[in-house]
Structures are given as C-alpha cells and as structure tokens.
Design a protein around this motif. Structure first.
Motif, PDB file in Angstrom:
ATOM      1  N   LEU A  31      -0.433  -2.999  -4.807  1.00 35.92           N
ATOM      2  CA  LEU A  31      -0.014  -4.360  -4.509  1.00 35.92           C
ATOM      3  C   LEU A  31      -1.098  -4.995  -3.654  1.00 35.92           C
ATOM      4  CD1 LEU A  31       2.384  -6.467  -4.368  1.00 35.92           C
ATOM      5  CD2 LEU A  31       2.964  -5.381  -2.208  1.00 35.92           C
ATOM      6  N   THR A  82       4.229 -11.645  -8.606  1.00 38.73           N
ATOM      7  CA  THR A  82       4.092 -10.194  -8.744  1.00 38.73           C
ATOM      8  C   THR A  82       3.909  -9.763 -10.196  1.00 38.73           C
ATOM      9  OG1 THR A  82       6.490  -9.853  -8.783  1.00 38.73           O
ATOM     10  CG2 THR A  82       5.378  -9.684  -6.644  1.00 38.73           C
ATOM     11  N   SER A 126       3.233  -4.110  -7.537  1.00 35.18           N
ATOM     12  CA  SER A 126       3.905  -5.411  -7.504  1.00 35.18           C
ATOM     13  C   SER A 126       5.318  -5.320  -8.080  1.00 35.18           C
ATOM     14  CB  SER A 126       3.087  -6.476  -8.236  1.00 35.18           C
ATOM     15  OG  SER A 126       2.985  -6.207  -9.611  1.00 35.18           O
TER      16      SER A 126
END
Length: 143
Positions: A52, A88, A96
C-alpha cells in the motif's frame, strides 16, 4: 492474509474486530493489530509491487483529518467509501485491497451509531484507528 494475526494464541481478524474497536474504543489488541497491519501493508511486509502506498490513501486520510478538525459530518463520512474504493482499487495491489476491507468495516460501524452523538464518538475511534495503522505503515517504510 494481512488482515489477521496471532495474539496471545488467538487469531485476531481485523475485518471482524474493527467494528468492535470502533464501537467500544481502541484497546491494546487494536494497537497491536495496527502495528501488525501497518507492517504487513508496507514494502517490508508485501514487497514494493503489492504494498500500500501512502499516496493511494492520502486524500482519504486528509478528509478524515479535516473532519476531525471541523467536526463530524455524516454526509462527508458517507463519501469516504467511494473515495476509498477509487483510490485503493486504481492500482489494485494486495495491500490496497486489504486496507480497504478493514477500513470499510470500520466506517460501517461509525455509521451504525444510533444517533449523531454516538456516530461522532465512533468517528473519533475510527480516526484514531486509521491514524495508528498509517503511522505504523510509515514507520515500516511505507511510502
């Protein structure tokens, strides 16, 4: 799966536990989960390709911070879910997607409050939870 870890010989699933932490307040287990989860979402946990990135969620986090400063607003909070989904899923990394699963469960619990006052209290718990995850993510090399 990055959304769960072993704590005191028990499996702690952040997707299942996040609503409880938002409803009842953060505890030691929530902070330990934030540390584990932040690390797992970072390049140290998932590698650079699937981690992420802070830029994927900066806008959402910025909105949370603005709401903390201005005060709880249910309409603005409702808009966080589509923003989170867009930001995301755009890159679609494992990190994500896992982040979105946990944060959406936490957001849903804020909105499950019986009145505005309860939702505002839950929002504060949500904001603290979100911040803890991001702080640990950053400390483990998240960029």
């Amino acid at each position: 799966m990055a959304t769960s870890f072993n704590f005191n010989n028990q499996q702690v699933d952040g997707i299942q536990k996040a609503p409880l932490w938002i409803k009842n307040g953060l505890d030691k287990e929530a902070i330990l989960f934030a540390e584990y989860f932040g690390k797992e979402l970072s390049p140290e946990g998932l590698g650079n390709k699937e981690a992420l990135t802070t830029s994927q969620i900066r806008n959402v986090y910025g909105e949370v911070q603005r709401m903390k400063m201005k005060g709880f607003n249910k309409s603005e909070l409702l808009l966080l879910k589509p923003r989170l989904a867009y930001l995301t899923e755009r890159k679609g990394t494992i990190g994500s997607k896992d982040f979105r699963k946990v944060i959406e469960k936490a957001l849903d619990e804020v909105l499950n409050g019986k009145d505005e006052k309860e939702m505002e209290l839950r929002f504060q718990n949500f904001a603290n939870f979100f911040e803890a995850i991001l702080a640990y993510h950053r400390s483990f090399g998240g960029k």
